[in-house]
Enzyme design. Structure first.
Site, PDB file in Angstrom:
ATOM      1  N   ARG A 157       0.853  -1.189   0.000  1.00  0.00           N
ATOM      2  CA  ARG A 157       0.000   0.000   0.000  1.00  0.00           C
ATOM      3  C   ARG A 157       0.892   1.243   0.000  1.00  0.00           C
ATOM      4  NH1 ARG A 157      -3.721  -0.745   5.053  1.00  0.00           N
ATOM      5  NH2 ARG A 157      -4.577   1.254   4.345  1.00  0.00           N
ATOM      6  N   SER A 174       0.525   4.224   1.812  1.00  0.00           N
ATOM      7  CA  SER A 174       0.574   5.126   2.962  1.00  0.00           C
ATOM      8  C   SER A 174       1.973   5.147   3.564  1.00  0.00           C
ATOM      9  CB  SER A 174      -0.427   4.662   4.029  1.00  0.00           C
ATOM     10  OG  SER A 174       0.020   3.452   4.629  1.00  0.00           O
ATOM     11  N   LYS A 212      -3.361  -7.889  10.641  1.00  0.00           N
ATOM     12  CA  LYS A 212      -4.693  -7.600  11.168  1.00  0.00           C
ATOM     13  C   LYS A 212      -5.663  -7.248  10.047  1.00  0.00           C
ATOM     14  CE  LYS A 212      -3.807  -2.689  12.096  1.00  0.00           C
ATOM     15  NZ  LYS A 212      -4.668  -2.227  10.981  1.00  0.00           N
ATOM     16  N   THR A 260     -12.471   5.955  15.975  1.00  0.00           N
ATOM     17  CA  THR A 260     -11.848   4.672  15.686  1.00  0.00           C
ATOM     18  C   THR A 260     -12.653   3.997  14.586  1.00  0.00           C
ATOM     19  OG1 THR A 260     -11.204   2.495  16.511  1.00  0.00           O
ATOM     20  CG2 THR A 260     -13.137   3.495  17.513  1.00  0.00           C
ATOM     21  N   ARG A 279     -13.846  -3.722  17.174  1.00  0.00           N
ATOM     22  CA  ARG A 279     -13.237  -4.294  18.384  1.00  0.00           C
ATOM     23  C   ARG A 279     -12.941  -3.199  19.395  1.00  0.00           C
ATOM     24  NH1 ARG A 279      -8.027  -4.014  19.779  1.00  0.00           N
ATOM     25  NH2 ARG A 279      -7.582  -3.174  17.710  1.00  0.00           N
ATOM     26  N   ARG A 280     -12.389  -2.085  18.923  1.00  0.00           N
ATOM     27  CA  ARG A 280     -12.103  -0.972  19.821  1.00  0.00           C
ATOM     28  C   ARG A 280     -13.382  -0.309  20.306  1.00  0.00           C
ATOM     29  NH1 ARG A 280      -7.515   1.385  15.778  1.00  0.00           N
ATOM     30  NH2 ARG A 280      -5.702   0.244  16.571  1.00  0.00           N
ATOM     31  N   GLY A 321      -8.765   6.507   6.992  1.00  0.00           N
ATOM     32  CA  GLY A 321      -7.608   7.187   6.421  1.00  0.00           C
ATOM     33  C   GLY A 321      -6.320   6.725   7.067  1.00  0.00           C
ATOM     34  N   VAL A 365      -2.701   6.974   9.195  1.00  0.00           N
ATOM     35  CA  VAL A 365      -2.412   7.494  10.528  1.00  0.00           C
ATOM     36  C   VAL A 365      -2.261   9.008  10.484  1.00  0.00           C
ATOM     37  CG1 VAL A 365      -0.685   7.546  12.374  1.00  0.00           C
ATOM     38  CG2 VAL A 365      -1.352   5.361  11.351  1.00  0.00           C
ATOM     39  N   CYS A 372     -15.911  -8.635   8.873  1.00  0.00           N
ATOM     40  CA  CYS A 372     -15.222  -7.362   9.150  1.00  0.00           C
ATOM     41  C   CYS A 372     -15.908  -6.548  10.230  1.00  0.00           C
ATOM     42  CB  CYS A 372     -15.088  -6.536   7.872  1.00  0.00           C
ATOM     43  SG  CYS A 372     -16.639  -5.820   7.280  1.00  0.00           S
TER      44      CYS A 372
END
Length: 340
Positions: free
Chosen positions: A34, A36, A105, A151, A155-156, A174, A176, A273
């Protein structure tokens, strides 16, 4: 579904050098990634690992923008986390790149890898903690009532809701850097990110609070990691034996055991997901594997939990035991409730 590297046994270095030199006599080893800054930093780690074995091998980085990188809505509308890997996998299958670099992940547990490809190596695992970054420098417990926290991970969201049900948890997407920019612009009071990602791009100075990876049932701030958290996986075509033999020299054995246990459990849970699933494998002081698994309701108000240990040479068996225990407690029903 294969969850462990299937690279051939590591060939002697001199033999490997000759084999890889012949394979890449006229072309560089092309690594798909990727685009990023974090993805580039992760790819740099793969390149460093390759050059630790074959320092003279020419390497070329091929940046690939994925559909998930272009999309800022709900990932479920794109088919889930596979949107982070689909285009890179396609380039690998088509022979446009020789290696694909993935954050583990982001590799789905409910769909197989493209036919003819395998994860040949997992680099040593990084820090698995999640962290809070707040605009005013206060921790999770001190955020004002109704504070907006960003977030993209369900999960978070579930674990934040368990500890602070009053918070407004909103999706943020997006890179970080883009998420930090939104925080700084006042769109959020705080955001939650992976510590390892900030480490890899040199932004740990932004961290306000490091969240414990140890389950607390909401009694204190904690965030049990996702399956494959902080692990870089390297994928190749099985038929490309020279590359697969190279990968056999790059993988970390302990990380491979951890990921194998976690991904076995994820696969058997049939998580999608939108599933609030946390899976974290470690090694005890006695050398045994310890796997914690949790499945949450979307708001964190309900959960099932399993923890088990096992011998180091059977991570798949350990993952299966934890998954079976979670399923017996109703994990599938919780997962089904979040399928929207």
């Amino acid at each position: 579904m294969s969850v462990t590297p299937t690279a051939p046994s590591a060939a002697p270095i001199e033999e490997l050098k000759d084999e890889v030199a012949a394979r890449f006599a006229d072309v560089p080893l092309r690594i798909g990634t990727r685009t990023s800054p974090l993805a580039r930093a992760q790819t740099d780690q793969v390149i460093a690992a390759v050059r630790s074995v074959l320092p003279d091998l020419p390497v070329e980085t091929v940046g690939i923008e994925t559909s998930a990188d272009r999309w800022h809505g709900n990932l479920a509308e794109l088919g889930g986390k596979g949107a982070f890997t689909k285009e890179i996998d396609g380039a690998l299958v088509a022979g446009e790149v020789d290696l694909a670099v993935h954050s583990m992940k982001d590799v789905p547990g409910d769909v197989p890898l493209p036919a003819g490809t395998e994860l040949g190596a997992f680099l040593p695992r990084g820090d698995t903690h999640d962290v809070l970054i707040s605009r005013t420098g206060v921790g999770l417990g001190e955020l004002p009532e109704g504070a907006r926290v960003g977030t993209s991970a369900v999960r978070r969201r579930s674990q934040l809701g368990l500890y602070r049900s009053d918070l407004r948890i909103d999706r943020i997407r997006g890179s970080v850097n883009a998420r930090l920019a939104k925080l700084d612009a006042g769109e959020f009071d705080a955001i939650v990110l992976a510590r390892v990602g900030l480490e890899r791009i040199g932004l740990t100075d932004r961290i306000t609070e490091v969240l414990s990876t140890v389950w607390s049932a909401g009694s204190r701030p904690s965030m049990v990691p996702a399956c494959g958290a902080a692990v870089i996986g390297v994928q190749a075509r099985v038929e490309d034996q020279a590359v697969m033999r190279l990968l056999a020299h790059l993988g970390d054995e302990e990380t491979t055991r951890w990921v194998s246990a976690e991904r076995t459990a994820l696969h058997l849970l049939s998580g999608h997901c939108n599933s609030p699933i946390a899976l974290h494998c470690t090694t005890t002081d006695e050398g045994r594997l310890a796997l914690s698994g949790l499945v949450f309701s979307e708001d964190g108000s309900g959960w099932v939990r399993s923890h088990a240990t096992g011998v180091a040479d059977d991570p798949v068996g350990l993952g299966a035991r934890v998954a079976d225990d979670l399923i017996s407690q109703g994990a599938r029903e919780l997962i089904g409730d979040t399928r929207h």
